[in-house]
Design a protein around this motif. Structure first.
Motif, PDB file in Angstrom:
ATOM      1  N   SER A 125       0.798  -1.255  -0.030  1.00  0.00           N
ATOM      2  CA  SER A 125       0.200   0.047   0.077  1.00  0.00           C
ATOM      3  C   SER A 125       0.881   1.330  -0.133  1.00  0.00           C
ATOM      4  O   SER A 125       0.556   2.338  -0.661  1.00  0.00           O
ATOM      5  N   SER A 126       2.046   1.207   0.888  1.00  0.00           N
ATOM      6  CA  SER A 126       2.846   2.384   0.773  1.00  0.00           C
ATOM      7  C   SER A 126       3.474   2.800  -0.388  1.00  0.00           C
ATOM      8  O   SER A 126       3.628   3.768  -0.938  1.00  0.00           O
ATOM      9  N   GLY A 127       3.964   1.673  -0.975  1.00  0.00           N
ATOM     10  CA  GLY A 127       4.588   1.545  -2.439  1.00  0.00           C
ATOM     11  C   GLY A 127       3.634   2.264  -3.541  1.00  0.00           C
ATOM     12  O   GLY A 127       3.741   3.032  -4.298  1.00  0.00           O
ATOM     13  N   LYS A 128       2.165   1.695  -3.451  1.00  0.00           N
ATOM     14  CA  LYS A 128       1.369   2.087  -4.465  1.00  0.00           C
ATOM     15  C   LYS A 128       1.167   3.645  -4.254  1.00  0.00           C
ATOM     16  O   LYS A 128       0.810   4.200  -5.397  1.00  0.00           O
ATOM     17  N   SER A 129       0.905   4.038  -3.085  1.00  0.00           N
ATOM     18  CA  SER A 129       0.540   5.408  -2.762  1.00  0.00           C
ATOM     19  C   SER A 129       1.999   6.419  -3.160  1.00  0.00           C
ATOM     20  O   SER A 129       1.496   7.580  -2.851  1.00  0.00           O
ATOM     21  N   ASN A 130       3.094   5.984  -3.027  1.00  0.00           N
ATOM     22  CA  ASN A 130       4.221   6.922  -3.151  1.00  0.00           C
ATOM     23  C   ASN A 130       5.135   6.579  -4.407  1.00  0.00           C
ATOM     24  O   ASN A 130       6.366   6.506  -4.351  1.00  0.00           O
ATOM     25  N   GLY A 131       4.462   6.102  -5.483  1.00  0.00           N
ATOM     26  CA  GLY A 131       5.114   5.961  -6.601  1.00  0.00           C
ATOM     27  C   GLY A 131       6.056   4.919  -6.655  1.00  0.00           C
ATOM     28  O   GLY A 131       7.096   5.017  -7.363  1.00  0.00           O
ATOM     29  N   GLY A 132       5.778   3.703  -5.939  1.00  0.00           N
ATOM     30  CA  GLY A 132       6.657   2.526  -5.963  1.00  0.00           C
ATOM     31  C   GLY A 132       7.779   2.666  -4.884  1.00  0.00           C
ATOM     32  O   GLY A 132       8.528   1.523  -4.584  1.00  0.00           O
ATOM     33  N   GLN A 133       7.836   3.624  -4.090  1.00  0.00           N
ATOM     34  CA  GLN A 133       8.704   3.883  -3.101  1.00  0.00           C
ATOM     35  C   GLN A 133       8.207   3.681  -1.555  1.00  0.00           C
ATOM     36  O   GLN A 133       7.195   4.009  -1.367  1.00  0.00           O
ATOM     37  N   ILE A 134       8.565   2.632  -0.776  1.00  0.00           N
ATOM     38  CA  ILE A 134       7.977   2.510   0.524  1.00  0.00           C
ATOM     39  C   ILE A 134       8.631   3.288   1.377  1.00  0.00           C
ATOM     40  O   ILE A 134       9.997   3.394   1.716  1.00  0.00           O
ATOM     41  N   GLN A 135       7.725   3.981   2.161  1.00  0.00           N
ATOM     42  CA  GLN A 135       8.175   5.028   3.212  1.00  0.00           C
ATOM     43  C   GLN A 135       8.555   4.171   4.328  1.00  0.00           C
ATOM     44  O   GLN A 135       7.983   3.025   4.810  1.00  0.00           O
ATOM     45  N   ARG A 136       9.648   4.584   5.098  1.00  0.00           N
ATOM     46  CA  ARG A 136       9.975   3.889   6.394  1.00  0.00           C
ATOM     47  C   ARG A 136       9.267   3.901   7.109  1.00  0.00           C
ATOM     48  O   ARG A 136       9.061   2.909   8.084  1.00  0.00           O
ATOM     49  N   GLU A 137       8.516   5.019   7.533  1.00  0.00           N
ATOM     50  CA  GLU A 137       7.650   4.949   8.593  1.00  0.00           C
ATOM     51  C   GLU A 137       6.304   4.312   8.432  1.00  0.00           C
ATOM     52  O   GLU A 137       5.663   3.670   9.429  1.00  0.00           O
ATOM     53  N   ASP A 138       5.981   3.890   7.175  1.00  0.00           N
ATOM     54  CA  ASP A 138       4.725   3.015   6.927  1.00  0.00           C
ATOM     55  C   ASP A 138       5.305   1.541   7.280  1.00  0.00           C
ATOM     56  O   ASP A 138       4.687   0.808   7.883  1.00  0.00           O
ATOM     57  N   MET A 139       6.567   1.293   6.929  1.00  0.00           N
ATOM     58  CA  MET A 139       7.015   0.057   7.108  1.00  0.00           C
ATOM     59  C   MET A 139       7.161  -0.349   8.681  1.00  0.00           C
ATOM     60  O   MET A 139       6.878  -1.162   9.084  1.00  0.00           O
ATOM     61  N   THR A 140       7.602   0.782   9.274  1.00  0.00           N
ATOM     62  CA  THR A 140       7.831   0.466  10.723  1.00  0.00           C
ATOM     63  C   THR A 140       6.396   0.200  11.508  1.00  0.00           C
ATOM     64  O   THR A 140       6.210  -0.385  12.304  1.00  0.00           O
ATOM     65  N   ALA A 141       5.467   1.084  10.936  1.00  0.00           N
ATOM     66  CA  ALA A 141       4.201   1.119  11.552  1.00  0.00           C
ATOM     67  C   ALA A 141       3.623  -0.474  11.150  1.00  0.00           C
ATOM     68  O   ALA A 141       2.952  -0.832  12.228  1.00  0.00           O
ATOM     69  N   GLY A 142       3.760  -0.929   9.978  1.00  0.00           N
ATOM     70  CA  GLY A 142       3.244  -1.924   9.507  1.00  0.00           C
ATOM     71  C   GLY A 142       3.971  -3.195  10.321  1.00  0.00           C
ATOM     72  O   GLY A 142       2.949  -4.172  10.888  1.00  0.00           O
ATOM     73  N   LEU A 143       5.124  -3.099  10.401  1.00  0.00           N
ATOM     74  CA  LEU A 143       5.608  -4.426  11.270  1.00  0.00           C
ATOM     75  C   LEU A 143       5.371  -4.179  12.891  1.00  0.00           C
ATOM     76  O   LEU A 143       5.206  -5.352  13.221  1.00  0.00           O
ATOM     77  N   ARG A 144       5.226  -3.028  13.335  1.00  0.00           N
ATOM     78  CA  ARG A 144       4.692  -2.826  14.575  1.00  0.00           C
ATOM     79  C   ARG A 144       3.300  -3.254  14.751  1.00  0.00           C
ATOM     80  O   ARG A 144       2.991  -4.313  15.850  1.00  0.00           O
TER      81      ARG A 144
END
Length: 374
Positions: A125-144
Motif C-alpha cells: 500500500s505504501s509503495g502504491k501510494s508513493n510511486g513505488g517507494q516504500i516509506q520507512r515510517e509506513d514499514m515501521t508502523a506495519g511491522l509494529r
C-alpha cells in the motif's frame, strides 16, 4: 449440508499431501457430483488447484462455491485467502482474515496468518501510494502492527511453530536481533530439527568472532546430523572446510619462511650469512621444525576432526576447483621449501628464486580466493 469428512474427501486430502493432484481432483469430482453441497470437498478441490501450478482462478471458484454454502466456514475462509493471494487479489485478504478472527477469536492461526501478511500488505500500500517507494515510517508502523497480532497468535497457540516463525520474520525485518534470537530458541524448543532456525543459530555460532575453522566445521556437521538435507548447512560446512584448506597453505608458507631462515637466504645488517653448502646434518635438522608444523598443525588436527568433516574435505577437493588450487599452492610452497633446504647449494641465487616462486603464487591469490568457497 455435509458436516463430517466423507471417505472420498479424506482420500483426496491424502493424495493432495502426496502432490497427486489430478487423482485427488478425480475423486473430488465424483464426490461433488453426488453431493454438490459438501463444503469440505470444495475446500479440498481448491487446495488441489493451489498446489498444482498455483491455479488461482480455479481455486477461487472452488472457495467461492464453499462460501456460498456457508460464508462463516473458517476452513473455507482461510483457503479463500490463499486463493485470493495467488489470484492477484492480495489486498482483499486482510478483510477476510479479520473476518476469520471475528468468527474464531480464540483460533491462533487466524492471527498468525494475518500477522504474516499484514506487514506485506502495508508495504504494498505504501509503495502504491508513493510511486513505488516504500516509506520507512509506513514499514515501521506495519511491522509494529503485525508484531502485536503475532504475539497474540503466540499467546493463543504457544506450542505452534508457525506463530513463532511469523514473529521471527517480523523481528528480523524490524532489525530486532535479540527478539529474533528468542523466537529461534522457541522454535527449536518445539522443533529441534527445524531447518531454517537451526541454520540461523548454527551460522551465528560458526561466524562469531574468534571461532576457528575446525570449530565452525564441527558446528555445521552437528547441525547436518539433525537436518541432513539442509542446503544452508551444507554450504556452511563447505565454507568451513575451505577455510581449513586455506590453513594448510599458511603452514606451507611458514615452512617456506623457515627454509629461508635455515640457509640465511637474506642478509641482515651486522650478521654474516652461513657458509654454503650446508652440511648434511644441518640440512636434515631443518626438516625437524617442518615435520613438527605439519604433525601438529595438519595431521593431528585432521585426526581430531569429526568423520563427517574429513569426508567433506575430500569431497570439497573433488568438487571445488579453488580448493584444488589452494591445495596445489600449499604443495608447491612445500616443494620449494624442501628444495631450498635439502639441496647442497653453493650460492643463494637459485634458492632466492625458489623462495619467491613458492611465495608469490599464494600471495597473489590469498585474498582474491577468500569468497571462492562455493
Amino acid at each position: 449440508m455435509t458436516t463430517s469428512l466423507h471417505p472420498a474427501v479424506e482420500r483426496a486430502d491424502l493424495l493432495t499431501g502426496l502432490k497427486r493432484y489430478e487423482e485427488a481432483r478425480e475423486l473430488l469430482a465424483r464426490r461433488l457430483a453426488e453431493d454438490p453441497e459438501d463444503i469440505r470437498a470444495w475446500i479440498e478441490l481448491a487446495r488441489t488447484h493451489l498446489g498444482d501450478k498455483e491455479n488461482g482462478a480455479e481455486a477461487l471458484a472452488a472457495t467461492e462455491r464453499a462460501l456460498a454454502l456457508n460464508p462463516e466456514h473458517i476452513g473455507a475462509l482461510l483457503t479463500h485467502t490463499s486463493a485470493l493471494r495467488i489470484g492477484g487479489r492480495f489486498p482483499e485478504t486482510e478483510g477476510v482474515l479479520r473476518e476469520v478472527i471475528r468468527l474464531a477469536p480464540d483460533y491462533w492461526f487466524g492471527y498468525a496468518r494475518l500477522a504474516d501478511w499484514l506487514w506485506r500488505l502495508r508495504m504494498l500500500s505504501s509503495g502504491k501510494s508513493n510511486g513505488g517507494q516504500i516509506q520507512r515510517e509506513d514499514m515501521t508502523a506495519g511491522l509494529r502492527e503485525a508484531d502485536l497480532i503475532a504475539q497474540e497468535a503466540i499467546r493463543l497457540g504457544p506450542e505452534e511453530v508457525y506463530a513463532y516463525e511469523v514473529a521471527w520474520l517480523i523481528a528480523d525485518m524490524s532489525g530486532d536481533h535479540a527478539a529474533a534470537a528468542r523466537m529461534d530458541e522457541a522454535i527449536l524448543r518445539l522443533d529441534p530439527q527445524h531447518e531454517r532456525a537451526l541454520a540461523r543459530r548454527t551460522r551465528k555460532a560458526a561466524t562469531a568472532p574468534g571461532v576457528k575453522a575446525a570449530e565452525a566445521a564441527t558446528l555445521y556437521a552437528d547441525a547436518l546430523a539433525s537436518t541432513p538435507d539442509s542446503t544452508p548447512m551444507r554450504q556452511g560446512l563447505d565454507a568451513a572446510s575451505y577455510r581449513l584448506l586455506r590453513g594448510l597453505r599458511w603452514l606451507a608458507l611458514l615452512c617456506l619462511a623457515l627454509a629461508a631462515a635455515g640457509i640465511d637466504l637474506f642478509q641482515t645488517d651486522g650478521e654474516t650469512q652461513r657458509e654454503l653448502p650446508l652440511v648434511l646434518g644441518q640440512r636434515l635438522w631443518d626438516l625437524v621444525p617442518m615435520a613438527v608444523i605439519w604433525g601438529l598443525g595438519a595431521l593431528l588436527r585432521y585426526r581430531r576432526l569429526r568423520a563427517g568433516v574429513r569426508v567433506n574435505l575430500l569431497s570439497l577437493i573433488r568438487r571445488l576447483a579453488w580448493a584444488r588450487v589452494v591445495l596445489g599452492q600449499a604443495a608447491w610452497a612445500m616443494l620449494c621449501a624442501l628444495l631450498i633446504t635439502q639441496v647442497p647449494w653453493t650460492e643463494r641465487t637459485v634458492p632466492i628464486v625458489l623462495f619467491w616462486a613458492g611465495l608469490v603464487p599464494s600471495l597473489a591469490t590469498m585474498w582474491f580466493d577468500r569468497p571462492r568457497n562455493g
